[in-house]
Design an enzyme around this catalytic site. Sequence first.
Site, mmCIF file in Angstrom:
data_model
loop_
_atom_site.group_PDB
_atom_site.id
_atom_site.type_symbol
_atom_site.label_atom_id
_atom_site.label_comp_id
_atom_site.label_asym_id
_atom_site.label_seq_id
_atom_site.Cartn_x
_atom_site.Cartn_y
_atom_site.Cartn_z
ATOM 1 N N GLY A 114 -42.069 -20.745 -13.339
ATOM 2 C CA GLY A 114 -43.330 -20.031 -13.475
ATOM 3 C C GLY A 114 -44.119 -20.394 -14.707
ATOM 4 O O GLY A 114 -45.326 -20.169 -14.762
ATOM 5 N N ASP B 187 -30.543 -18.438 -11.416
ATOM 6 C CA ASP B 187 -31.637 -19.366 -11.673
ATOM 7 C C ASP B 187 -31.644 -19.825 -13.126
ATOM 8 O O ASP B 187 -32.428 -20.709 -13.489
ATOM 9 C CB ASP B 187 -32.985 -18.731 -11.320
ATOM 10 C CG ASP B 187 -33.194 -17.389 -11.995
ATOM 11 O OD1 ASP B 187 -32.456 -16.454 -11.641
ATOM 12 O OD2 ASP B 187 -34.068 -17.267 -12.869
ATOM 13 N N ASN B 188 -30.781 -19.249 -13.961
ATOM 14 C CA ASN B 188 -30.666 -19.659 -15.359
ATOM 15 C C ASN B 188 -29.383 -20.438 -15.632
ATOM 16 O O ASN B 188 -29.015 -20.626 -16.792
ATOM 17 C CB ASN B 188 -30.705 -18.435 -16.283
ATOM 18 C CG ASN B 188 -32.059 -17.762 -16.309
ATOM 19 O OD1 ASN B 188 -33.067 -18.376 -15.980
ATOM 20 N ND2 ASN B 188 -32.092 -16.502 -16.686
#
Length: 720
Positions: free
Chosen positions: A236, A411-412
């Site tokens: 993002g 997602d990290n």
Amino acid sequence: MSSTAMASNEKQSLLSLPVSSHAPIYHLPPDPLFPTPASLLRLAEYDAPPEFGQDGPVALKEGDPVPPSMLRRSRQIRRGGCFTYVSPLPIEFPYDIREEEDETRTNSAKPSTIETVLAEYEVSTQCPVRDAGTSAPASESTAFSSSVRDSSRFPRARLLSLNRTLADDWLPQLDLGQEGDQVRQQAIDVMAGKTVLAREPRSDAQDLPDKNGFAPWSLCYAGHQFGSFAGQLGDGRAISILSTPATPEVAAKTGFRAIELQLKGAGRTPYSRFADGLAVLRSSIREYLGAEAVAALGVPTSRALALVHLPDVKVRRERMENAAIVTRVAGSWIRIGSFEQQAYRGETDSLRALSYYVAREVFALGDVNSAGTAASRSLSLNVLREVARRNALMVAGWQSYGFCHGVINTDNVAINGSTIDYGPYAFMDIFDPSHICNHSDDLGRYKFSNQPTMVLFAVSKLGEALSELIGAEVELAEREADGAGFAEVSEGWAGEGEGSDDMERWRERGLQEVEKVKNDFVQIFRDEYERLMRLRLGLTQGEDDDFQLVSRWLDLLAQSELDFTSSHRLLSQFSSTSDPSFERFLSAFLPASAPTNSRSDWTGWFESYEARLAREGEAACTGRRERMNAVNPRFCLRQWVLEETIRKCDREPDGPGGGIEQLERVLAMSLNPFEAYGEPDVAQGETGEGACPTKEEQERQRLCGIGSEELLGFQCSCSS
């Protein structure tokens, strides 16, 4: 310029660095709205019809030119797209776009006006940036701008810090110029999102970068956030601006085939959802310093090359703040969530492409021995094993050095086992296994003691995403009894079976193998954690009871509320419980406020430790202090140091004692945490007073301190 155009030892400007053929954009399915680098470069030419959007939302048809707003509008990526070509645009959001005659600032611009203005911000092939570091002709442009980007309408940028240590470590071929020269300024323009690195395709070329062209991109991925599946997330506010070949020396040292540069905070992408795509100075300083502090400890991590401040760009978080951009660097930015995205949507060919890309282009997995089992020949299973191995080693490093990540969402978690996404992280102060560094983590899901379990959870989610593919490959290997090398299914593999029963059977078979990988993860983690803790305790050999010695050490640290970093460092000065200096050592080791029984508890542990050292033999004990000081840091990037540095950079950046001076000092200490920095010798009765003759040495010694009590265990916000 091709990926093989220059020798690895030749210094090149940022605009001259070649593009790597291992970049994900050449191997993964793109966002169908922006299928090529050329499609991004054409946005500047977009000419919106006057009636554009007047009859409601625009329904694009095949072949229609894509309006520039689609690059900044949050949307779901279709047809298995794994990334979107996107240009940096670090300006305030919501965008202030209005009709020229609108003096009341109603922001009621017509759709056609919005598209026209956004097109003006996009880089144009008509505005090439001539590389100051080379004499190459303009026809071989490697970067572009636009008239708006070159005007006062685009945010001015100030370089706050440049990390030459990282450049020497990972990008020795990069020429960053000197302060005030054109090569340096062009690098700043790229790292501030003003100039965009790109290549136009060449029809006569053979290698992938020249044939396809090049443009920046953001990844599409999903993820489990705090245990719940969140659907599409994606980069993002992160935009990868270049993938360049690793030099042979760097490749041998790191295992990287390419070095990928990424801007964090460079503006909106299709994955920004309701956010602005920007990052604030506060969080950018934290990431810039945190990545380098973790790297210096030998824990796998992404790195930080530069920190750029955008003082004119205002960002609203809990309060109004200034924007900044970190140029961060990694061998790959692919995450476990990338696989979850494609598996969740049933994009089986994109899932296959991801797995095979990671196997071949990131991990460079070679062919296996044909005599192995059918499972050992599954390429995707080997990817899972390698991801698990690397991440087990990474989290073992976290636990041994007291690093708290704070947000271990899937997602990290990077597939290459690097620490990424430095948000509300912290280094442990007073040792507390239940410490929560993220004040948004109400239930303590990511508390320190849970970190290995949470990384294993991420690995298991990768296994679930790959399970059907693994099962299909194992069955293929079984059918090809005489086959050699990896078993790889072909495109359209999910439709090759007879129906859903095949997928279910493959899934069950795959999950059986995933369970074995999870067991391997636990063993790899434990072995590496014990190895690292032995080093921290000065032990050179392994014994079966070492885990109990380490566990008792940690239990006593917690019971006595001792500082994690300074206790390990001081341990190197222990000599013997029978030495006349032991009581002085113990008094320095334990605070005056420690319970009275702490001295006897610790004396008992030191007696066990002394006996364990004796079994090492005299040769191993020689030089123990120097050996321990080489792995136990004197300086720790504590929360109080970060908060003070952020405050100074925000309020008083310039001049002696200002924020920039402290930022550089803290960066240097983060990169060299094992230096003594005025460390007192307890056996000699030193307390540190008067041990630092110069003002600079006194300041470095101050930064090695524990800091004020109110910031011990300080919890940070996810907001950035």
